[in-house]
Design a protein around this motif. Structure first.
Motif, mmCIF file in Angstrom:
data_model
loop_
_atom_site.group_PDB
_atom_site.id
_atom_site.type_symbol
_atom_site.label_atom_id
_atom_site.label_comp_id
_atom_site.label_asym_id
_atom_site.label_seq_id
_atom_site.Cartn_x
_atom_site.Cartn_y
_atom_site.Cartn_z
ATOM 1 N N LEU A 249 -7.178 35.180 6.411
ATOM 2 C CA LEU A 249 -8.059 35.209 7.393
ATOM 3 C C LEU A 249 -7.949 33.607 8.016
ATOM 4 O O LEU A 249 -7.944 33.349 9.381
ATOM 5 C CB LEU A 249 -9.473 35.147 6.760
ATOM 6 C CG LEU A 249 -10.622 34.785 7.620
ATOM 7 C CD1 LEU A 249 -10.917 35.945 8.420
ATOM 8 C CD2 LEU A 249 -11.963 34.668 6.956
ATOM 9 N N LEU B 18 -7.295 32.583 11.844
ATOM 10 C CA LEU B 18 -8.156 31.651 12.402
ATOM 11 C C LEU B 18 -7.427 30.518 13.291
ATOM 12 O O LEU B 18 -7.811 30.222 14.213
ATOM 13 C CB LEU B 18 -9.209 31.253 11.565
ATOM 14 C CG LEU B 18 -10.472 32.088 11.220
ATOM 15 C CD1 LEU B 18 -11.387 31.543 10.159
ATOM 16 C CD2 LEU B 18 -11.232 32.528 12.527
ATOM 17 N N ILE B 19 -6.088 30.025 12.541
ATOM 18 C CA ILE B 19 -5.596 28.855 13.074
ATOM 19 C C ILE B 19 -4.446 29.154 14.115
ATOM 20 O O ILE B 19 -3.976 28.508 14.686
ATOM 21 C CB ILE B 19 -4.965 28.059 11.943
ATOM 22 C CG1 ILE B 19 -4.023 28.782 11.030
ATOM 23 C CG2 ILE B 19 -6.161 27.438 10.981
ATOM 24 C CD1 ILE B 19 -3.508 27.713 9.989
ATOM 25 N N ILE C 221 -14.443 28.654 17.959
ATOM 26 C CA ILE C 221 -14.830 28.181 16.706
ATOM 27 C C ILE C 221 -13.935 26.934 16.303
ATOM 28 O O ILE C 221 -12.590 26.776 16.398
ATOM 29 C CB ILE C 221 -14.319 29.255 15.771
ATOM 30 C CG1 ILE C 221 -15.317 30.655 15.985
ATOM 31 C CG2 ILE C 221 -14.670 29.027 14.190
ATOM 32 C CD1 ILE C 221 -14.682 31.811 15.914
ATOM 33 N N LEU D 147 -12.422 24.503 13.655
ATOM 34 C CA LEU D 147 -11.937 24.553 12.251
ATOM 35 C C LEU D 147 -11.962 23.147 11.661
ATOM 36 O O LEU D 147 -12.469 23.128 10.456
ATOM 37 C CB LEU D 147 -10.506 24.880 11.976
ATOM 38 C CG LEU D 147 -9.968 26.020 11.825
ATOM 39 C CD1 LEU D 147 -8.556 26.238 11.696
ATOM 40 C CD2 LEU D 147 -10.629 26.669 10.447
ATOM 41 N N PHE E 119 -16.523 29.170 5.469
ATOM 42 C CA PHE E 119 -16.155 29.278 7.059
ATOM 43 C C PHE E 119 -16.133 30.657 7.593
ATOM 44 O O PHE E 119 -16.972 30.961 8.779
ATOM 45 C CB PHE E 119 -14.794 28.672 7.338
ATOM 46 C CG PHE E 119 -14.446 28.496 8.666
ATOM 47 C CD1 PHE E 119 -15.359 27.445 9.400
ATOM 48 C CD2 PHE E 119 -13.538 29.215 9.386
ATOM 49 C CE1 PHE E 119 -15.131 27.421 10.579
ATOM 50 C CE2 PHE E 119 -13.184 28.924 10.587
ATOM 51 C CZ PHE E 119 -14.071 27.927 11.293
ATOM 52 N N VAL F 267 -18.583 32.282 10.698
ATOM 53 C CA VAL F 267 -18.036 32.834 11.849
ATOM 54 C C VAL F 267 -18.762 34.328 11.688
ATOM 55 O O VAL F 267 -19.127 34.867 13.041
ATOM 56 C CB VAL F 267 -16.451 32.704 11.796
ATOM 57 C CG1 VAL F 267 -16.080 33.965 12.895
ATOM 58 C CG2 VAL F 267 -15.828 31.690 11.729
#
Lengths: 70, 284
Positions: free
Chosen positions: A63, A67-68, B3, B5, B213, B217
Protein backbone atom coordinates in the motif's frame (compact mmCIF):
# COMPACT_ATOMS: atom_id res chain seq x y z
CA UNK A 1 -1.37 5.67 -22.41
CA UNK A 2 -1.11 6.67 -18.79
CA UNK A 3 0.60 3.84 -16.92
CA UNK A 4 0.84 5.42 -13.45
CA UNK A 5 -2.72 4.56 -12.28
CA UNK A 6 -2.21 1.03 -13.56
CA UNK A 7 1.07 0.75 -11.67
CA UNK A 8 -0.60 1.95 -8.47
CA UNK A 9 -3.48 -0.49 -8.88
CA UNK A 10 -1.17 -3.41 -9.66
CA UNK A 11 1.12 -2.64 -6.72
CA UNK A 12 -1.64 -2.89 -4.14
CA UNK A 13 -3.71 -5.44 -6.06
CA UNK A 14 -0.94 -8.00 -6.50
CA UNK A 15 0.51 -7.16 -3.11
CA UNK A 16 -2.76 -7.93 -1.38
CA UNK A 17 -3.11 -11.47 -2.78
CA UNK A 18 -0.50 -13.11 -0.56
CA UNK A 19 -1.48 -11.42 2.72
CA UNK A 20 -5.14 -12.11 1.90
CA UNK A 21 -4.49 -15.83 1.65
CA UNK A 22 -2.27 -15.69 4.72
CA UNK A 23 -4.85 -13.87 6.83
CA UNK A 24 -7.47 -16.42 5.82
CA UNK A 25 -5.23 -19.28 6.87
CA UNK A 26 -4.38 -17.61 10.20
CA UNK A 27 -8.00 -16.84 11.02
CA UNK A 28 -9.20 -20.28 9.98
CA UNK A 29 -6.52 -22.10 11.95
CA UNK A 30 -7.18 -19.95 15.01
CA UNK A 31 -10.87 -20.83 14.90
CA UNK A 32 -9.94 -24.47 14.44
CA UNK A 33 -7.66 -24.34 17.46
CA UNK A 34 -10.37 -22.62 19.48
CA UNK A 35 -12.87 -25.29 18.51
CA UNK A 36 -10.55 -28.05 19.65
CA UNK A 37 -9.28 -26.35 22.73
CA UNK A 38 -11.64 -23.63 23.96
CA UNK A 39 -9.86 -23.13 27.31
CA UNK A 40 -6.77 -21.52 25.68
CA UNK A 41 -8.90 -18.91 23.94
CA UNK A 42 -7.03 -15.91 25.32
CA UNK A 43 -3.62 -17.16 24.24
CA UNK A 44 -4.86 -18.18 20.80
CA UNK A 45 -6.40 -14.75 20.31
CA UNK A 46 -3.19 -12.93 21.22
CA UNK A 47 -1.10 -15.15 18.97
CA UNK A 48 -3.62 -14.79 16.16
CA UNK A 49 -3.53 -11.00 16.38
CA UNK A 50 0.28 -11.05 16.38
CA UNK A 51 0.40 -13.34 13.36
CA UNK A 52 -2.14 -11.22 11.58
CA UNK A 53 -0.12 -8.09 12.30
CA UNK A 54 2.95 -9.62 10.66
CA UNK A 55 0.98 -10.82 7.65
CA UNK A 56 -0.91 -7.61 7.26
CA UNK A 57 2.35 -5.64 7.33
CA UNK A 58 3.19 -7.14 3.92
CA UNK A 59 0.00 -5.71 2.45
CA UNK A 60 0.79 -2.40 4.10
CA UNK A 61 4.19 -2.29 2.38
CA UNK A 62 2.42 -2.76 -0.95
CA UNK A 63 0.00 0.00 0.00
CA UNK A 64 2.81 2.39 0.90
CA UNK A 65 4.50 1.63 -2.42
CA UNK A 66 1.28 2.22 -4.31
CA UNK A 67 0.78 5.54 -2.52
CA UNK A 68 4.27 6.83 -3.25
CA UNK A 69 4.22 5.96 -6.97
CA UNK A 70 3.45 9.09 -8.88
CA UNK B 1 -7.91 13.26 -4.79
CA UNK B 2 -4.59 14.49 -3.55
CA UNK B 3 -3.05 12.90 -0.55
CA UNK B 4 -0.02 14.22 1.24
CA UNK B 5 2.38 11.64 2.64
CA UNK B 6 4.31 14.34 4.46
CA UNK B 7 2.95 16.35 7.37
CA UNK B 8 2.60 20.07 6.74
CA UNK B 9 4.91 22.47 8.55
CA UNK B 10 2.98 24.99 10.65
CA UNK B 11 5.93 27.16 11.66
CA UNK B 12 9.60 26.81 12.39
CA UNK B 13 10.96 26.67 15.94
CA UNK B 14 14.46 27.79 15.14
CA UNK B 15 15.87 24.99 12.98
CA UNK B 16 13.09 22.57 13.91
CA UNK B 17 9.97 22.52 11.75
CA UNK B 18 6.83 22.32 13.88
CA UNK B 19 4.39 20.11 11.98
CA UNK B 20 0.68 19.57 12.40
CA UNK B 21 1.20 15.90 13.35
CA UNK B 22 3.55 17.02 16.12
CA UNK B 23 0.82 19.35 17.39
CA UNK B 24 -1.71 16.50 17.47
CA UNK B 25 0.65 14.14 19.25
CA UNK B 26 1.45 16.84 21.81
CA UNK B 27 -2.28 17.20 22.43
CA UNK B 28 -2.51 13.42 22.85
CA UNK B 29 0.32 13.48 25.37
CA UNK B 30 -1.31 16.39 27.20
CA UNK B 31 -4.66 14.58 27.36
CA UNK B 32 -2.96 11.50 28.78
CA UNK B 33 -1.05 13.55 31.36
CA UNK B 34 -4.18 15.38 32.50
CA UNK B 35 -6.24 12.21 32.79
CA UNK B 36 -3.42 10.43 34.61
CA UNK B 37 -3.17 13.33 37.10
CA UNK B 38 -6.95 13.38 37.56
CA UNK B 39 -7.03 9.62 38.17
CA UNK B 40 -4.04 9.78 40.50
CA UNK B 41 -5.50 12.64 42.55
CA UNK B 42 -8.89 10.98 42.98
CA UNK B 43 -7.53 7.51 43.61
CA UNK B 44 -10.16 5.29 45.22
CA UNK B 45 -10.05 1.72 46.45
CA UNK B 46 -13.22 1.01 44.56
CA UNK B 47 -12.39 2.26 41.06
CA UNK B 48 -14.93 4.12 39.01
CA UNK B 49 -15.00 5.85 35.66
CA UNK B 50 -11.64 6.73 34.21
CA UNK B 51 -9.77 4.83 36.91
CA UNK B 52 -11.44 1.65 35.62
CA UNK B 53 -10.02 2.24 32.16
CA UNK B 54 -6.49 2.83 33.40
CA UNK B 55 -6.60 -0.17 35.72
CA UNK B 56 -7.97 -2.38 32.94
CA UNK B 57 -5.17 -1.37 30.58
CA UNK B 58 -2.55 -1.81 33.26
CA UNK B 59 -3.86 -5.21 34.28
CA UNK B 60 -4.08 -6.38 30.69
CA UNK B 61 -0.44 -5.50 30.08
CA UNK B 62 0.66 -6.87 33.42
CA UNK B 63 -0.75 -10.25 32.36
CA UNK B 64 0.77 -10.04 28.89
CA UNK B 65 4.16 -8.96 30.25
CA UNK B 66 4.31 -11.69 32.88
CA UNK B 67 3.33 -14.22 30.21
CA UNK B 68 6.19 -13.07 28.00
CA UNK B 69 8.94 -12.28 30.51
CA UNK B 70 8.11 -14.14 33.70
CA UNK B 71 7.95 -12.14 36.91
CA UNK B 72 10.38 -9.55 35.53
CA UNK B 73 7.56 -8.59 33.21
CA UNK B 74 6.17 -6.33 35.91
CA UNK B 75 9.12 -3.99 35.37
CA UNK B 76 8.15 -3.45 31.74
CA UNK B 77 4.40 -3.16 32.26
CA UNK B 78 4.47 0.65 32.55
CA UNK B 79 6.46 0.96 29.34
CA UNK B 80 4.16 -1.32 27.34
CA UNK B 81 1.02 0.28 28.75
CA UNK B 82 2.39 3.75 27.97
CA UNK B 83 3.14 2.78 24.39
CA UNK B 84 -0.34 1.34 24.08
CA UNK B 85 -2.14 4.34 25.55
CA UNK B 86 -0.11 6.91 23.62
CA UNK B 87 -0.58 5.17 20.27
CA UNK B 88 -4.25 4.51 21.01
CA UNK B 89 -5.01 8.14 21.89
CA UNK B 90 -3.08 9.30 18.83
CA UNK B 91 -4.95 6.92 16.52
CA UNK B 92 -8.31 7.93 17.92
CA UNK B 93 -7.48 11.65 17.84
CA UNK B 94 -6.62 11.21 14.18
CA UNK B 95 -10.18 10.23 13.25
CA UNK B 96 -11.92 12.97 15.22
CA UNK B 97 -13.82 15.06 12.66
CA UNK B 98 -11.95 18.32 12.16
CA UNK B 99 -8.51 16.72 12.17
CA UNK B 100 -7.32 17.32 8.63
CA UNK B 101 -10.22 19.60 7.70
CA UNK B 102 -9.72 22.51 10.13
CA UNK B 103 -6.90 24.66 8.93
CA UNK B 104 -5.97 27.98 7.47
CA UNK B 105 -5.21 29.45 4.09
CA UNK B 106 -2.01 31.29 3.58
CA UNK B 107 -0.06 32.68 0.68
CA UNK B 108 2.47 30.37 -0.83
CA UNK B 109 6.04 31.61 -0.50
CA UNK B 110 7.10 31.05 -4.08
CA UNK B 111 5.28 30.22 -7.28
CA UNK B 112 6.63 26.71 -7.80
CA UNK B 113 6.22 25.98 -4.12
CA UNK B 114 2.57 26.97 -4.48
CA UNK B 115 2.13 24.55 -7.35
CA UNK B 116 3.60 21.72 -5.29
CA UNK B 117 1.59 22.50 -2.20
CA UNK B 118 -1.77 23.03 -3.88
CA UNK B 119 -1.33 19.57 -5.33
CA UNK B 120 -0.89 18.23 -1.85
CA UNK B 121 -3.91 19.93 -0.31
CA UNK B 122 -5.42 17.55 2.17
CA UNK B 123 -8.31 15.99 0.33
CA UNK B 124 -10.32 15.79 3.52
CA UNK B 125 -11.54 19.29 2.80
CA UNK B 126 -13.09 18.10 -0.43
CA UNK B 127 -15.17 15.55 1.38
CA UNK B 128 -16.27 17.95 4.07
CA UNK B 129 -17.04 20.85 1.83
CA UNK B 130 -18.42 18.66 -0.90
CA UNK B 131 -16.68 20.66 -3.57
CA UNK B 132 -13.13 20.36 -4.67
CA UNK B 133 -10.59 22.68 -3.11
CA UNK B 134 -12.84 25.56 -2.14
CA UNK B 135 -9.92 27.91 -2.28
CA UNK B 136 -11.03 31.48 -1.59
CA UNK B 137 -10.36 33.70 -4.54
CA UNK B 138 -6.83 34.91 -4.08
CA UNK B 139 -6.08 38.55 -4.38
CA UNK B 140 -3.94 39.69 -7.33
CA UNK B 141 -3.66 36.15 -8.69
CA UNK B 142 -1.62 34.71 -5.83
CA UNK B 143 -2.36 31.09 -4.98
CA UNK B 144 -3.63 30.45 -1.46
CA UNK B 145 -2.47 27.26 0.18
CA UNK B 146 -4.49 25.22 2.63
CA UNK B 147 -2.66 23.83 5.63
CA UNK B 148 -4.58 21.60 8.02
CA UNK B 149 -3.96 22.51 11.63
CA UNK B 150 -4.11 18.91 12.85
CA UNK B 151 -3.02 15.63 11.38
CA UNK B 152 -3.17 12.23 13.04
CA UNK B 153 0.09 11.79 14.94
CA UNK B 154 0.73 8.31 13.59
CA UNK B 155 -0.09 9.34 10.02
CA UNK B 156 3.44 10.70 9.97
CA UNK B 157 6.34 8.34 9.34
CA UNK B 158 8.66 10.42 11.56
CA UNK B 159 6.49 9.69 14.57
CA UNK B 160 6.13 5.94 14.02
CA UNK B 161 9.82 5.63 13.20
CA UNK B 162 10.67 7.38 16.46
CA UNK B 163 8.36 5.04 18.38
CA UNK B 164 9.97 2.03 16.69
CA UNK B 165 13.46 3.29 17.60
CA UNK B 166 12.42 3.86 21.21
CA UNK B 167 11.01 0.39 21.55
CA UNK B 168 14.03 -1.28 19.88
CA UNK B 169 16.43 0.63 22.15
CA UNK B 170 14.45 -0.47 25.20
CA UNK B 171 14.39 -4.07 23.96
CA UNK B 172 18.16 -4.23 23.51
CA UNK B 173 19.02 -2.20 26.60
CA UNK B 174 16.89 -4.49 28.76
CA UNK B 175 18.48 -7.55 27.18
CA UNK B 176 21.98 -6.19 27.85
CA UNK B 177 21.06 -5.37 31.43
CA UNK B 178 19.66 -8.82 32.06
CA UNK B 179 22.20 -10.97 30.23
CA UNK B 180 25.33 -8.82 29.98
CA UNK B 181 26.82 -7.20 26.88
CA UNK B 182 28.93 -10.17 25.77
CA UNK B 183 26.10 -12.62 26.07
CA UNK B 184 23.80 -10.31 24.17
CA UNK B 185 26.30 -9.74 21.35
CA UNK B 186 26.61 -13.51 20.97
CA UNK B 187 23.15 -13.42 19.41
CA UNK B 188 24.58 -11.49 16.48
CA UNK B 189 27.37 -13.80 15.28
CA UNK B 190 25.37 -14.20 12.09
CA UNK B 191 25.17 -10.85 10.26
CA UNK B 192 21.69 -11.79 9.07
CA UNK B 193 20.50 -11.32 12.65
CA UNK B 194 21.54 -7.66 12.51
CA UNK B 195 19.61 -7.25 9.26
CA UNK B 196 16.56 -8.78 10.86
CA UNK B 197 16.83 -6.34 13.78
CA UNK B 198 16.95 -3.42 11.33
CA UNK B 199 14.03 -4.96 9.48
CA UNK B 200 12.07 -4.99 12.71
CA UNK B 201 12.43 -1.22 13.02
CA UNK B 202 11.19 -0.75 9.47
CA UNK B 203 8.30 -3.17 9.81
CA UNK B 204 7.27 -1.62 13.14
CA UNK B 205 7.16 1.87 11.73
CA UNK B 206 5.62 1.02 8.38
CA UNK B 207 2.94 -1.16 9.93
CA UNK B 208 1.66 1.56 12.21
CA UNK B 209 2.10 4.36 9.65
CA UNK B 210 0.53 2.32 6.86
CA UNK B 211 -2.49 1.31 8.86
CA UNK B 212 -3.23 4.76 10.21
CA UNK B 213 -2.50 6.56 6.96
CA UNK B 214 -4.47 4.04 4.90
CA UNK B 215 -7.32 4.53 7.36
CA UNK B 216 -7.34 8.26 6.73
CA UNK B 217 -7.25 7.74 2.98
CA UNK B 218 -10.07 5.21 3.27
CA UNK B 219 -12.22 7.61 5.29
CA UNK B 220 -11.58 10.40 2.80
CA UNK B 221 -12.36 8.18 -0.14
CA UNK B 222 -15.56 6.89 1.44
CA UNK B 223 -16.75 10.35 2.45
CA UNK B 224 -16.25 11.64 -1.08
CA UNK B 225 -17.23 8.46 -2.93
CA UNK B 226 -20.47 9.89 -4.33
CA UNK B 227 -18.64 12.90 -5.67
CA UNK B 228 -15.97 10.64 -7.16
CA UNK B 229 -18.43 8.21 -8.75
CA UNK B 230 -20.59 10.95 -10.26
CA UNK B 231 -17.50 13.09 -10.99
CA UNK B 232 -19.40 16.10 -9.65
CA UNK B 233 -17.34 17.92 -7.04
CA UNK B 234 -19.43 21.08 -6.87
CA UNK B 235 -22.69 19.70 -5.47
CA UNK B 236 -22.74 20.44 -1.75
CA UNK B 237 -25.76 18.17 -1.27
CA UNK B 238 -23.41 15.19 -1.60
CA UNK B 239 -21.78 16.02 1.73
CA UNK B 240 -24.50 14.49 3.92
CA UNK B 241 -24.91 11.08 2.20
CA UNK B 242 -21.14 10.98 1.80
CA UNK B 243 -20.72 11.44 5.54
CA UNK B 244 -23.28 8.71 6.23
CA UNK B 245 -21.43 6.29 3.94
CA UNK B 246 -18.29 6.92 5.97
CA UNK B 247 -19.88 6.09 9.36
CA UNK B 248 -19.25 2.29 9.31
CA UNK B 249 -15.69 2.98 8.27
CA UNK B 250 -15.25 5.27 11.26
CA UNK B 251 -16.24 2.34 13.47
CA UNK B 252 -13.76 0.16 11.59
CA UNK B 253 -11.04 2.75 12.12
CA UNK B 254 -11.77 2.84 15.87
CA UNK B 255 -11.19 -0.91 15.86
CA UNK B 256 -8.04 -0.69 13.73
CA UNK B 257 -6.65 2.05 15.96
CA UNK B 258 -7.11 -0.15 19.00
CA UNK B 259 -5.66 -3.25 17.36
CA UNK B 260 -2.60 -1.44 16.02
CA UNK B 261 -1.84 0.12 19.41
CA UNK B 262 -2.24 -3.31 21.02
CA UNK B 263 -0.06 -4.99 18.40
CA UNK B 264 2.70 -2.41 18.80
CA UNK B 265 2.85 -2.88 22.56
CA UNK B 266 2.53 -6.67 22.46
CA UNK B 267 5.18 -7.00 19.76
CA UNK B 268 7.55 -4.95 21.93
CA UNK B 269 6.98 -7.36 24.79
CA UNK B 270 7.39 -10.48 22.69
CA UNK B 271 10.52 -9.21 20.90
CA UNK B 272 11.85 -8.38 24.35
CA UNK B 273 11.22 -11.95 25.47
CA UNK B 274 13.43 -13.25 22.63
CA UNK B 275 16.57 -11.67 24.11
CA UNK B 276 15.59 -11.12 27.71
CA UNK B 277 17.19 -13.52 30.16
CA UNK B 278 14.70 -14.37 32.88
CA UNK B 279 15.45 -15.85 36.30
CA UNK B 280 14.31 -19.32 35.23
CA UNK B 281 16.58 -19.39 32.17
CA UNK B 282 19.57 -18.52 34.38
CA UNK B 283 19.25 -21.94 35.97
CA UNK B 284 20.14 -23.96 32.89
Amino acid sequence: MELVPLAKALAIGLGAIGPGIGLGIIGGKAVEALGRNPEVGGQVRTLMILGMAFTEAVAIYALVISLIIN
Amino acid sequence: MHISLKPEVLFNLGPIPFTNSLLTSLIAALLLCISAIVVGKNYKRLPSGLQHVFEMVYEMFENLATDALGKDGRKFTPFAATLFLFILVNNWLGIVPGVGSIGFYHKAETAEHAAVVTEKIASVTTSVNGDSFATPAAAEGEALVFTPLFRGGNADLNMTFALALISMVVIHASAIRSAGLGHHLAHFKNPLEIVSELGKILSYSFRLFGNVFAGEVLLTAMASIIAIVTNNFSNTLFALPGGLVAVPFYLFELFVGFIQAFVFAVLTLSFMSVFYKTESSHAH
